[in-house]
Design an enzyme around this catalytic site. Sequence first.
Site: not given
Length: 292
Positions: A52, A96, A119
């Site tokens: 990412k 995460q 997200d």
Amino acid sequence: MQLIDGKAVAEQVKQEIAAEVAQMTAQGKRAPHLAAILVGHDGGSETYVANKIKACAVCGFKSSLIRFEETVSEAELLAAIDRLNRDDEVDGFIVQLPLPKHIDEQKIVEAIDYRKDVDGFHPVNVGRACIGLPSFLSATPAGILELLRRYKIETAGKHVVIIGRSNIVGKPLANLLMRKDYPGNATVTVVHSYSTDIKEQCLSADIIVCALGRPHFLKEDMVKPGATVIDVGTTRVPSTQTKSGFKLTGDVDFDAVAPKCAYITPVPGGVGPMTIVSLMKNTLLAGAKAIY
Ligand code: NAP
């Protein structure tokens, strides 16, 4: 059969994003800034976060990584989230997953300001997406939509069978594919571990999305000729052929299924790269304050 090249599409989308960022900065605006919180040293999570951050560099974004040891308390993590929520220089951030067992993941997800939830996991974003309002879309479903769009795969009136009903893939994808838009307007069936007719459902499907995490689950005799097969599964299986000692395996018995398909995604190189690109798209939208 045409292979859906997620890696190539992802590279193309990143270049498109980079061009938009160049325009933003040429107008004197600052580049979008994505922050990532990483807890512990899980190999998979380390790789995902590193990828990412690499993608941020390609897109011209600023990125920051905030690391915590596995032993971090929930309160410490919530405090870090609070700081990022209030930091005007951070447009979007992710925590995460998975997190260590002593931390309540749902509490963490809900602590993120939904306006920075790139997200797309916060209930506000999930709910808004569900009723067709602008929102940050969950990255993997959004990536799948982008692949369908780029390959001009028809979805209106088609029967889509999604195997798996998780909150991050199956459920949001089902919602998106039944909205009144393209890709969408599909008749969607979601099957899961309690379903008793998965093979029959799949045999009537124009598009099958496998998101269950069971290597080679979808066999050739479950797919009708000319179907499109999207493989979300990424299970790490031991391998002597790779440096890392494992390889990513999809949910589709690819070699047997592929010859029957109109379109199929490989693993790796299909949905995976698109998931990261969707995060980049959400970050661009967050930086441009295009949704909230
Ligand atoms: P998850 O939360 O583990 O959910 C799996 C779903 O599959 C559940 O709904 C489960 O049913 C269903 N299932 C499990 N075994 C089944 C079976 N034998 N028959 C029918 N349904 C079955 O999974 P997830 O997080 O959505 O992830 C699924 C896979 O996609 C994993 O391999 C994951 O690593 C991968 N993934 C890849 C990406 C990417 O970017 N490529 C992103 C996200 C996930 P129940 O609900 O009844 O338990």
